[in-house]
Design a protein around this motif. Structure first.
Motif, PDB file in Angstrom:
ATOM      1  N   GLY A   1       0.852  -1.256  -0.004  1.00  0.00           N
ATOM      2  CA  GLY A   1      -0.081   0.086   0.014  1.00  0.00           C
ATOM      3  C   GLY A   1       0.917   1.425  -0.203  1.00  0.00           C
ATOM      4  O   GLY A   1       0.625   2.215  -0.862  1.00  0.00           O
ATOM      5  N   ALA A   2       1.750   1.326   0.898  1.00  0.00           N
ATOM      6  CA  ALA A   2       2.751   2.336   0.881  1.00  0.00           C
ATOM      7  C   ALA A   2       3.425   2.642  -0.283  1.00  0.00           C
ATOM      8  O   ALA A   2       3.686   3.770  -0.667  1.00  0.00           O
ATOM      9  N   HIS A   3       4.008   1.613  -0.861  1.00  0.00           N
ATOM     10  CA  HIS A   3       4.586   1.780  -2.270  1.00  0.00           C
ATOM     11  C   HIS A   3       3.806   2.680  -3.328  1.00  0.00           C
ATOM     12  O   HIS A   3       4.363   3.456  -3.864  1.00  0.00           O
ATOM     13  N   PHE A   4       2.584   2.108  -3.500  1.00  0.00           N
ATOM     14  CA  PHE A   4       1.873   2.752  -4.384  1.00  0.00           C
ATOM     15  C   PHE A   4       1.291   4.116  -4.187  1.00  0.00           C
ATOM     16  O   PHE A   4       1.334   5.019  -5.052  1.00  0.00           O
ATOM     17  N   TYR A   5       1.026   4.081  -2.837  1.00  0.00           N
ATOM     18  CA  TYR A   5       0.621   5.514  -2.440  1.00  0.00           C
ATOM     19  C   TYR A   5       1.739   6.473  -2.516  1.00  0.00           C
ATOM     20  O   TYR A   5       1.512   7.909  -2.939  1.00  0.00           O
ATOM     21  N   ASP A   6       2.988   6.153  -2.322  1.00  0.00           N
ATOM     22  CA  ASP A   6       4.085   7.147  -2.357  1.00  0.00           C
ATOM     23  C   ASP A   6       4.377   7.438  -3.731  1.00  0.00           C
ATOM     24  O   ASP A   6       4.885   8.602  -4.063  1.00  0.00           O
ATOM     25  N   PHE A   7       4.242   6.604  -4.956  1.00  0.00           N
ATOM     26  CA  PHE A   7       4.590   6.670  -6.066  1.00  0.00           C
ATOM     27  C   PHE A   7       3.626   7.818  -6.702  1.00  0.00           C
ATOM     28  O   PHE A   7       3.983   8.707  -7.414  1.00  0.00           O
ATOM     29  N   THR A   8       2.187   7.779  -6.018  1.00  0.00           N
ATOM     30  CA  THR A   8       1.227   8.502  -6.810  1.00  0.00           C
ATOM     31  C   THR A   8       0.759   9.812  -6.086  1.00  0.00           C
ATOM     32  O   THR A   8       0.512  11.026  -6.604  1.00  0.00           O
ATOM     33  N   ALA A   9       0.999   9.882  -4.801  1.00  0.00           N
ATOM     34  CA  ALA A   9       0.633  10.899  -3.792  1.00  0.00           C
ATOM     35  C   ALA A   9       1.613  12.114  -3.934  1.00  0.00           C
ATOM     36  O   ALA A   9       1.324  13.186  -3.708  1.00  0.00           O
TER      37      ALA A   9
ATOM     38  N   HIS B   1      -5.865  12.708  -0.312  1.00  0.00           N
ATOM     39  CA  HIS B   1      -4.651  13.348  -0.024  1.00  0.00           C
ATOM     40  C   HIS B   1      -4.397  14.579  -0.831  1.00  0.00           C
ATOM     41  O   HIS B   1      -4.087  15.711  -0.531  1.00  0.00           O
ATOM     42  N   HIS B   2      -4.602  14.212  -2.234  1.00  0.00           N
ATOM     43  CA  HIS B   2      -4.523  15.588  -3.233  1.00  0.00           C
ATOM     44  C   HIS B   2      -5.533  16.322  -3.118  1.00  0.00           C
ATOM     45  O   HIS B   2      -5.375  17.667  -3.470  1.00  0.00           O
ATOM     46  N   ALA B   3      -6.742  15.957  -2.806  1.00  0.00           N
ATOM     47  CA  ALA B   3      -8.219  16.974  -2.583  1.00  0.00           C
ATOM     48  C   ALA B   3      -7.836  17.859  -1.154  1.00  0.00           C
ATOM     49  O   ALA B   3      -8.230  19.055  -1.296  1.00  0.00           O
ATOM     50  N   ASN B   4      -7.380  17.307  -0.024  1.00  0.00           N
ATOM     51  CA  ASN B   4      -7.364  18.038   1.080  1.00  0.00           C
ATOM     52  C   ASN B   4      -6.081  18.144   1.771  1.00  0.00           C
ATOM     53  O   ASN B   4      -6.234  18.898   2.731  1.00  0.00           O
ATOM     54  N   ASP B   5      -5.231  17.659   1.369  1.00  0.00           N
ATOM     55  CA  ASP B   5      -3.840  17.509   2.101  1.00  0.00           C
ATOM     56  C   ASP B   5      -2.648  17.616   1.169  1.00  0.00           C
ATOM     57  O   ASP B   5      -1.649  16.774   1.613  1.00  0.00           O
ATOM     58  N   ALA B   6      -2.662  18.064   0.190  1.00  0.00           N
ATOM     59  CA  ALA B   6      -1.721  18.212  -0.661  1.00  0.00           C
ATOM     60  C   ALA B   6      -0.210  18.382  -0.178  1.00  0.00           C
ATOM     61  O   ALA B   6      -0.272  19.619   0.550  1.00  0.00           O
ATOM     62  N   GLY B   7       0.724  17.815  -0.265  1.00  0.00           N
ATOM     63  CA  GLY B   7       2.131  18.275   0.563  1.00  0.00           C
ATOM     64  C   GLY B   7       2.060  17.952   1.929  1.00  0.00           C
ATOM     65  O   GLY B   7       3.277  17.952   2.677  1.00  0.00           O
TER      66      GLY B   7
ATOM     67  N   ALA C   1      -0.350  15.349 -11.103  1.00  0.00           N
ATOM     68  CA  ALA C   1      -0.630  15.127 -12.770  1.00  0.00           C
ATOM     69  C   ALA C   1      -0.493  13.729 -12.982  1.00  0.00           C
ATOM     70  O   ALA C   1      -1.433  13.105 -13.768  1.00  0.00           O
ATOM     71  N   ARG C   2       0.491  12.916 -12.478  1.00  0.00           N
ATOM     72  CA  ARG C   2       0.721  11.393 -12.954  1.00  0.00           C
ATOM     73  C   ARG C   2      -0.399  10.729 -12.013  1.00  0.00           C
ATOM     74  O   ARG C   2      -0.975   9.999 -12.774  1.00  0.00           O
ATOM     75  N   HIS C   3      -0.702  10.980 -11.117  1.00  0.00           N
ATOM     76  CA  HIS C   3      -1.961  10.328 -10.348  1.00  0.00           C
ATOM     77  C   HIS C   3      -3.210  10.718 -11.094  1.00  0.00           C
ATOM     78  O   HIS C   3      -3.869   9.552 -11.348  1.00  0.00           O
ATOM     79  N   GLN C   4      -3.356  11.740 -11.377  1.00  0.00           N
ATOM     80  CA  GLN C   4      -4.541  12.236 -12.278  1.00  0.00           C
ATOM     81  C   GLN C   4      -4.855  11.286 -13.476  1.00  0.00           C
ATOM     82  O   GLN C   4      -5.847  10.713 -14.208  1.00  0.00           O
ATOM     83  N   LEU C   5      -3.581  11.359 -14.333  1.00  0.00           N
ATOM     84  CA  LEU C   5      -3.706  10.471 -15.620  1.00  0.00           C
ATOM     85  C   LEU C   5      -3.723   9.206 -15.464  1.00  0.00           C
ATOM     86  O   LEU C   5      -4.357   8.588 -16.188  1.00  0.00           O
ATOM     87  N   MET C   6      -3.037   8.416 -14.465  1.00  0.00           N
ATOM     88  CA  MET C   6      -3.071   7.069 -14.085  1.00  0.00           C
ATOM     89  C   MET C   6      -4.240   6.497 -13.521  1.00  0.00           C
ATOM     90  O   MET C   6      -4.847   5.466 -14.173  1.00  0.00           O
ATOM     91  N   ASN C   7      -4.981   7.374 -12.797  1.00  0.00           N
ATOM     92  CA  ASN C   7      -5.908   6.727 -11.876  1.00  0.00           C
ATOM     93  C   ASN C   7      -7.355   7.439 -12.110  1.00  0.00           C
ATOM     94  O   ASN C   7      -8.491   7.106 -11.585  1.00  0.00           O
ATOM     95  N   GLN C   8      -7.409   8.502 -12.560  1.00  0.00           N
ATOM     96  CA  GLN C   8      -8.717   9.357 -12.861  1.00  0.00           C
ATOM     97  C   GLN C   8      -8.889   9.590 -14.263  1.00  0.00           C
ATOM     98  O   GLN C   8      -8.185   9.213 -15.080  1.00  0.00           O
ATOM     99  N   ARG C   9     -10.140  10.355 -14.500  1.00  0.00           N
ATOM    100  CA  ARG C   9     -10.247  10.621 -15.867  1.00  0.00           C
ATOM    101  C   ARG C   9     -10.833  12.096 -15.997  1.00  0.00           C
ATOM    102  O   ARG C   9     -11.900  12.504 -15.983  1.00  0.00           O
TER     103      ARG C   9
END
Length: 202
Positions: A98-106, A169-175, A110-118
């Motif tokens: 879980g941490a591995h994927f979280y850290d890669f995308t969080a 994370h991206h919506a409410n606590d980026a960084g 931009a990368r998270h949005q393209l990989m996992n959202q539309r």
């Protein structure tokens, strides 16, 4: 280089230019936002005119397509090292996964949005670009089922759990780190539901 056939030299140069364009596209996406990417902005970053990009990509969506494939391929390349480092205890292993994927995308909106959202209107990845994401998901499914005895439905809940925390994370606590801290709690809730034994973390 003199020993390389001319056709091969041209192919090498074209591949290098494509990579340069993709790097510029990621820079624009990260600075202005994924949906604000324009061919003019990309071209300016590498000293080209926007029409010249069409010699390498047929459209802006073709650039998104290549970015999508690159993002998932980059993540896929990290999986062998991840799997070699997994703890033997299934609950501990799930925390690492879980941490591995979280850290890669969080760390990259931009990368998270393209990989996992539309978020890009009208864009759907091509079958070729989509292939790495399919391989990653299938490999994760096999690994997690083997580790935990989870069902396919359990796995789908797992994907939603980790992805949901990344979205929060991206919506409410980026960084920040609030949702990264909550990840272990979420993993434990999932592990309890699946029936995994406690580990030293608990």
């Amino acid at each position: 280089m003199l020993d390389v056939p001319n056709g091969n030299r041209v192919a090498v140069r074209r591949a290098a230019t494509r990579l340069e364009i993709l790097e510029a596209a990621w820079e624009v996406a990260r600075s202005k936002g994924l949906v604000e990417l324009t061919l003019r902005d990309v071209a300016e970053r590498i000293g080209m005119r926007a029409p010249s990009l069409y010699g390498h990509f047929a459209s802006k969506h073709a650039i998104y397509d290549a970015m999508f494939e690159q993002a998932w391929s980059d993540y896929e390349a990290t999986i062998p090292d991840l799997e070699r480092a997994l703890p033997s205890h299934p609950r501990s292993a799930m925390r690492v996964i879980g941490a591995h994927f979280y850290d890669f995308t969080a760390t990259d909106l931009a990368r998270h949005q393209l990989m996992n959202q539309r978020v890009v209107a009208g864009f759907s990845p091509s079958a070729e670009a989509y292939a790495p994401s399919v391989r990653v998901l299938e490999r994760a499914h096999r690994t997690i089922v083997a580790l935990t005895g989870a069902t396919t439905e359990d796995f789908e809940v797992w994907v939603a759990l980790v992805g949901g925390l990344i979205n929060q994370h991206h919506a409410n606590d980026a960084g920040g780190s609030r949702h990264r801290v909550l990840l272990d709690r979420g993993v434990d809730m999932w592990a309890d539901a699946v029936g995994l034994p406690p580990d030293d973390h608990q």
